[in-house]
Design a protein around this motif. Structure first.
Motif, PDB file in Angstrom:
ATOM      1  N   LEU A  51       8.827  59.455  23.872  1.00 52.82           N
ATOM      2  CA  LEU A  51       7.549  58.763  23.935  1.00 52.82           C
ATOM      3  C   LEU A  51       6.488  59.143  24.863  1.00 52.82           C
ATOM      4  CD1 LEU A  51       9.312  55.156  24.626  1.00 52.82           C
ATOM      5  CD2 LEU A  51       8.730  55.905  22.259  1.00 52.82           C
ATOM      6  N   ASP A  52       5.383  59.582  24.009  1.00 43.65           N
ATOM      7  CA  ASP A  52       4.291  60.189  25.104  1.00 43.65           C
ATOM      8  C   ASP A  52       3.325  59.253  25.047  1.00 43.65           C
ATOM      9  OD1 ASP A  52       2.706  62.019  26.094  1.00 43.65           O
ATOM     10  OD2 ASP A  52       2.457  63.538  24.310  1.00 43.65           O
ATOM     11  N   GLU A  53       3.339  58.626  26.316  1.00 38.48           N
ATOM     12  CA  GLU A  53       2.334  57.857  26.689  1.00 38.48           C
ATOM     13  C   GLU A  53       2.182  56.505  25.779  1.00 38.48           C
ATOM     14  OE1 GLU A  53      -1.427  58.840  28.344  1.00 38.48           O
ATOM     15  OE2 GLU A  53      -0.782  60.820  29.166  1.00 38.48           O
ATOM     16  N   SER A 104      -5.629  68.347  25.522  1.00 33.04           N
ATOM     17  CA  SER A 104      -4.821  67.579  26.106  1.00 33.04           C
ATOM     18  C   SER A 104      -5.501  66.066  25.846  1.00 33.04           C
ATOM     19  CB  SER A 104      -4.094  67.687  27.174  1.00 33.04           C
ATOM     20  OG  SER A 104      -4.761  67.025  28.283  1.00 33.04           O
ATOM     21  N   GLY A 105      -4.692  64.823  25.627  1.00 33.24           N
ATOM     22  CA  GLY A 105      -5.216  63.675  25.476  1.00 33.24           C
ATOM     23  C   GLY A 105      -6.232  63.245  26.699  1.00 33.24           C
ATOM     24  N   GLY A 106      -5.802  63.432  27.974  1.00 35.89           N
ATOM     25  CA  GLY A 106      -6.547  63.289  29.183  1.00 35.89           C
ATOM     26  C   GLY A 106      -7.948  64.014  29.197  1.00 35.89           C
ATOM     27  N   LYS A 114       2.933  68.382  29.291  1.00 34.54           N
ATOM     28  CA  LYS A 114       3.952  67.288  28.846  1.00 34.54           C
ATOM     29  C   LYS A 114       3.774  67.157  27.235  1.00 34.54           C
ATOM     30  CE  LYS A 114       1.616  64.131  31.398  1.00 34.54           C
ATOM     31  NZ  LYS A 114       0.446  65.127  31.868  1.00 34.54           N
ATOM     32  N   SER A 115       2.536  67.022  26.883  1.00 30.43           N
ATOM     33  CA  SER A 115       2.735  66.744  25.400  1.00 30.43           C
ATOM     34  C   SER A 115       3.407  67.858  24.580  1.00 30.43           C
ATOM     35  CB  SER A 115       1.403  66.245  24.896  1.00 30.43           C
ATOM     36  OG  SER A 115       0.881  65.337  25.226  1.00 30.43           O
ATOM     37  N   THR A 116       2.930  69.211  25.039  1.00 30.79           N
ATOM     38  CA  THR A 116       3.446  70.407  24.514  1.00 30.79           C
ATOM     39  C   THR A 116       4.900  70.284  24.409  1.00 30.79           C
ATOM     40  OG1 THR A 116       1.463  71.469  25.062  1.00 30.79           O
ATOM     41  CG2 THR A 116       3.140  72.743  24.471  1.00 30.79           C
ATOM     42  N   MET A 160       3.750  60.262  19.161  1.00 31.79           N
ATOM     43  CA  MET A 160       3.006  61.119  19.702  1.00 31.79           C
ATOM     44  C   MET A 160       1.600  60.372  20.341  1.00 31.79           C
ATOM     45  SD  MET A 160       2.329  64.091  16.833  1.00 31.79           S
ATOM     46  CE  MET A 160       1.300  63.420  16.085  1.00 31.79           C
ATOM     47  N   GLN A 161       1.031  61.155  21.142  1.00 28.23           N
ATOM     48  CA  GLN A 161      -0.044  60.404  22.050  1.00 28.23           C
ATOM     49  C   GLN A 161      -0.962  59.754  21.541  1.00 28.23           C
ATOM     50  OE1 GLN A 161      -1.333  63.484  24.936  1.00 28.23           O
ATOM     51  NE2 GLN A 161      -2.128  61.766  26.259  1.00 28.23           N
ATOM     52  N   ASP A 162      -1.505  60.074  20.246  1.00 30.74           N
ATOM     53  CA  ASP A 162      -2.650  59.634  19.621  1.00 30.74           C
ATOM     54  C   ASP A 162      -2.237  58.795  18.510  1.00 30.74           C
ATOM     55  OD1 ASP A 162      -5.089  58.798  18.539  1.00 30.74           O
ATOM     56  OD2 ASP A 162      -5.586  61.028  17.932  1.00 30.74           O
TER      57      ASP A 162
END
Ligand SMILES: Nc1ncnc2c1ncn2[C@@H]1O[C@H](COP(=O)(O)OP(=O)(O)OP(=O)(O)O)[C@@H](O)[C@H]1O
Ligand SMILES: Nc1ncnc2c1ncn2[C@@H]1O[C@H](COP(=O)(O)OP(=O)(O)OP(=O)(O)O)[C@@H](O)[C@H]1O
Ligand SMILES: [Mg+2]
Ligand SMILES: [Mg+2]
Lengths: 255, 206, 503
Positions: free
Chosen positions: C160-162, C428-430, C42-44, C83-85
């Protein structure tokens, strides 16, 4: 902040850089005690006129009392020989000429260091970048990209602490001090570089580097105060050269 | 507009400096600048008195101050990287104030240009250990010229200057070229340079 | 309009494709929820749509992905990406400047920029003032900051990534409402990645689910997709709204807020004052008890000091005042601490802050809020082995072979075996979150602090995580979780500590 405000704070940070460059010119092209002394004296006068307290100036110059003699001794021992020779041993020749060169170098160190310690110490990186990009017109991509990297410096201290916590939490906190220090420095660099890669991505996502004329939320301007400061520094530079010429001590690189 | 010849459905070509190149160059510059600063306040102060009495042997440790140029070039591998990193490092090291003042920047400029010229001779295409060593020599020559004309060394004896030059070159090879190369390899194997050619040449895909 | 035709991407350091065979069209003004298992890509895909995946030397691209008819790398700034982070997206030193950055790059006029900045800060509820240093924000505050930055760009497409992973429930709703308002007012095209579907299900008009092995698993209106593809989605780890969490074993349920006074305790804070520096005390006069062998939840709004409290109790952050006391059976036998300036300081065995690092990791383990802060090795496998190797130096039972076995076990449990050789920072984040939890579980400490253990987890990995914590509890370990996750609290809370910001 408790420190009294000085007139220097009215100047654009980019101007401060220019001032330091102007003041250095007579010092690096000559090597004589008259021009160095005049420059040093006038610099102090100018700073005091900008409401920098004399005590603060002296306090910041004090460490140089330890360092400057070292530079001077080298010149004393290996400077070009002229006039009477006082001492001679192997490659070491102490003569009238080397003594006066050493004195000149000694004073010059103070005159060169003073602008740097007074002008750069409290510079705000963001304002400096604004000045370099908007006033000096260096390429915005490079200036802001560098600023982003510079900001990592602000993160170094907190990263260092977190890294220490992480190593402790992971069972690596018992190393000897030197080993620990070396490993943590390296990890810190790795962390910063990785973070930098990610930050670059975030910047691009925000349109950084796109072929659009960017605007500036924080205007960076130069005004009469900046012009005046430049003029003063030019005058100091000219005065120190003129004084040396007048007293016949002027010695340049080419002579 | 000149874009008509380009196919807009293809990625924008990025032959020049990418944003990540600039940001990472700046981080390297800051890191090396901190090393300079630490070095100025430790080794260099201890060495100072020795330097004062030895004829030019001081040059043996000067190579550390060339690290930005060689490391910047080896990691980023873009024209101008060596110069930019060395200049930024010099800037960082002067911010807390030091005895050289603004001339620190002139030194950074001269040393950076020295390394840059060497990388340019190899057309910014070769990044081996010998090239790094040559870049270290380039920095040493830059430093020598700078100090000769601007830092008062022209007023010193020929014997001093000759010894100094030899020492600078030796330390440029070891401390600037060698050290930078080792650092670059270490960073690459730590996976810090994944977005760079320098980081990928040692890593396998998993 | 965003069009993908058989699009795929393989990161240069990987042999597997992160995304493959993705085909879809997202029209202007559409609101899409992008789902998929952790690591599905997803993030990619989000990075690709924002044009920031990098050039050919950073990975291999196949198929086509176009934003308004052009490659996304030519559309920088037209597409806003959060981004996620949140930790790595802050660029400038002051809050206001950082929010303004995107608008500056787009050439917005100065007055307009500052108007937008104030509006955006207001919208995300970050009322710390424009001049607040960005380094002094908590995890949730940083997330709000980056969202504000994207809002101020007023891009036509917002990715919007998480965006709510670190936010307290109220903050999450606030952000959702802002986004809803925005897309209604301006017709912004919206793509949101979020594992927890409920929050967004009403807002979006379409769900796209990435299949883990490549391709699209489902695509359509949420109502239809969640009903028709229920089983397939559940199998792929997607949280399907309305599907209950399988009953999770024994002995839990919402615990009383008051601590069980007479029950055995593991750690205690007495009259604690906590904070990162003495000038900014975050909480003071705090009395907390961590019961032994039970599950404790620390809850509270963003910035209340939850992470700070955990670090202090875990012996990692010096307290500003008061005492941290470890129970008798937790205390190490050793009375000499690590070398410090060549000398060994005596240890106060009741105070975790003075224990040596090796004593600490078998007694108290901590998972940091930001996983990257925790990583010290260059491969996933080494990362899990680090603590065990440190133990091996003092405990001969940890032979190389046993360490390997233990690591393999953990890799399988955390679904990380496939990427055991990858660099932890590229996960990945998870995956990062799971790895950081794994590093602490490896050494089996008696008390475990988990700072937001479930963020970024899909349904399957979430269930695994709950099972892991339950296993820890069954072994008699105390687990302290800081969380905003209501399901997690329901599943595991036995004791609760709630923090409110102190002024
Ligand atoms: N920079 C990178 N370099 C190498 N591999 C990467 C990189 N980023 C992601 N990957 C890998 O690509 C795959 C997809 O990752 P991605 O981050 O897109 O997943 P995701 O769907 O967002 O997962 P999550 O829900 O956990 O955030 C993962 O296996 C991940 O390890
Ligand atoms: N490294 C730091 N340096 C200085 N102040 C900090 C630091 N980290 C956090 N703070 C401040 O300390 C306070 C408490 O932060 P903490 O991270 O403990 O909050 P939190 O309850 O964990 O919030 P969140 O849910 O957002 O993670 C916040 O006001 C924050 O601004
Ligand atoms: Mg992701
Ligand atoms: Mg927190």
């Amino acid at each position: 902040m408790s420190r009294p405000r000085t007139l220097l704070e009215r100047l654009n940070p980019a101007t401060l850089l220019l001032l330091a460059v102007i003041l250095s010119v007579p010092l690096v092209v000559t090597l004589d005690w008259v021009s160095a002394s005049v420059a040093l004296a006038l610099e102090v006068v100018a700073l005091v006129a900008c409401r920098v307290s004399l005590r603060r100036i002296l306090r910041r110059l004090a460490p140089l009392l330890l360092i400057a003699p070292l530079g001077a001794i080298s010149m004393l021992l290996y400077g070009q020989t002229s006039g009477r020779i006082w001492w001679h041993w192997g490659p070491v020749v102490v003569s009238d000429g080397s003594i006066s060169l050493a004195v000149a170098l000694f004073i010059r160190i103070f005159a060169l260091a003073l602008p740097a310690v007074m002008l750069f110490a409290d510079i705000d990186a963001t304002r400096m970048a604004d000045g370099l990009a908007q006033v000096v017109r260096l390429p915005a991509r490079f200036v802001l990209g560098s600023l982003a990297g510079f900001r990592m410096l602000a993160l170094f201290t907190s990263d260092w602490r977190v890294l220490g916590q992480a190593r402790r939490a992971r069972g690596l906190g018992d190393d000897g001090r030197l080993r620990r220090w070396a490993l943590m420095s390296f990890s810190l660099l790795v962390l910063a570089l990785r973070r930098g890669g990610r930050l670059a991505t975030a910047m691009e996502a925000k349109g950084f580097g796109a072929p659009v004329e960017r605007t500036w939320a924080r205007p960076s301007r130069v005004g009469a105060a900046d012009a005046l400061a430049v003029l003063v520094c030019l005058a100091i530079a000219a005065a120190s050269l003129a004084a040396a010429a007048h007293f016949g001590t002027l010695m340049t690189v080419l002579s | 507009m000149s874009t008509i010849t380009e196919d807009p459905t293809r990625p924008r070509s990025s032959s020049g400096w990418r944003v990540v190149d600039i940001v990472v160059a700046a981080i390297l510059g800051v890191a090396v600048g901190v090393i300079f600063w630490a070095f100025n306040n430790t080794v260099a102060t201890v060495w100072g008195p020795l330097e004062a009495v030895l004829p030019g042997l001081a040059g043996l440790i000067t190579g550390v101050w060339f690290l930005g140029g060689t490391l910047g070039g080896l990691v980023i591998r873009k024209p101008g990287a060596a110069l930019l990193v060395e200049l930024l490092a010099a800037t960082v090291s002067v911010l807390p104030g030091n005895q050289w003042g603004i001339t620190t920047l002139y030194s950074g400029l001269a040393q950076g240009i020295g390394a840059e010229i060497v990388f340019a001779i190899f057309a910014w295409k070769r990044w081996s250990l010998p090239v790094a060593a040559f870049a270290g020599i380039g920095s040493a020559l830059g430093a020598f010229v700078n100090e000769y004309f601007l830092m008062g060394n022209h007023a010193k004896s020929l014997a001093f200057n000759a010894t100094y030059l030899v020492c600078l070159v030796i330390s440029g090879v070891l401390l600037a070229g060698g050290l930078a190369w080792v650092l670059m390899k270490a960073l690459a194997s730590a996976g810090a340079l994944d977005r760079f050619e320098s980081g990928r040449e040692t890593r396998r895909a998993v | 309009m965003i069009v993908a035709e058989g699009w795929g991407w393989r990161h240069a350091s990987r042999r597997d494709w992160a995304v493959r065979g993705a085909s879809f069209t997202i029209g202007d003004g559409e609101r899409v929820l992008l789902l998929g298992a952790s690591g599905a890509g997803k993030s990619t895909l989000m990075h690709a749509m924002a044009g920031v995946l990098g050039g050919a030397d950073e990975g291999e691209e196949e198929g086509r992905l176009l934003v308004d008819g052009a490659h996304p790398t030519r559309r920088h700034g037209h597409v806003g990406l959060v981004m996620q982070d949140p930790e790595t997206q802050v660029m400038l030193a002051r809050v206001g400047d950082d929010v303004a950055f995107g608008a500056e790059n787009l050439g917005v006029a100065r007055d307009e920029i500052w108007r937008r900045v104030d509006e955006a800060l207001d919208a995300v509820g970050l009322d710390v003032g424009r001049d607040r240093p960005t380094t002094a924000l908590s995890g949730g505050q940083k997330q709000r900051l980056t969202i504000a930055g994207a809002l101020a760009m007023q891009a036509k497409v917002l990715l919007l990534d998480e965006p709510t992973a670190n936010l307290d429930p109220e903050g999450a709703r606030e952000v959702r409402d802002v986004v809803a308002h925005l897309s209604r007012e301006r017709g912004t095209t919206l793509v949101v990645v979020e594992h927890r579907v409920e929050l967004w299900a009403d807002l979006v008009d379409r769900v796209i689910v990435l299949a883990p092995g490549g391709g699209i698993l489902a695509d359509g209106a949420p109502g239809r997709v969640f009903v028709e593809q229920r089983e397939a989605l559940l199998a792929a780890g997607v949280w399907v709204p309305g599907v209950d969490i399988p009953s999770t074993g024994s002995g839990n349920g919402e615990g009383s807020t008051a601590g069980p006074a007479e029950a055995p305790w593991a750690l205690r804070g007495e009259a604690l004052a906590i904070g990162h520096d003495p000038q900014h005390v975050v909480q003071h006069a705090l009395d907390v008890t961590i019961p032994a062998g039970r599950s404790t939840m620390i809850t509270g709004p963003n910035g209340a000091g939850k992470s700070t409290l955990a670090l202090t109790l875990a012996g990692l952050l010096p307290r500003l005042d008061g005492r941290v006391v470890a129970a008798g059976e937790l205390r190490p036998a050793r009375v000499l601490g690590p070398r410090h300036w060549g000398r060994r300081r005596p240890v106060d065995s009741s105070d975790p802050g003075t224990w040596s690092s090796r004593d600490l990791i078998t007694r108290i383990g901590t998972v940091f809020q930001s996983p990257e802060h925790q990583f010290v090795a260059t491969t996933v496998r080494d990362e899990l082995a680090v603590g065990l190797r440190a133990l091996a130096a003092v405990d001969p039972q940890w032979t190389t072979q046993r360490i390997d076995e233990r690591v393999d076990e953990l890799l399988a449990m955390l679904h990380l075996s496939r990427i055991a050789g990858a660099n932890p920072f590229t996960l990945s984040g998870g995956e990062k979150r799971r790895l950081s939890v794994g590093t602490v579980l490896a050494t089996g400490p008696r008390v475990i602090f988990l700072d937001e253990p479930t963020f970024g987890q899909d349904r399957n990995t979430w269930l695994d995580m709950v099972a892991l914590v339950r296993a820890m509890l069954d072994q008699g370990r105390a687990v302290v979780s800081i969380t905003h996750d209501a399901d997690f609290i329901t599943a595991l809370a036995q004791h609760r500590i709630h923090l409110e910001p102190q002024r």
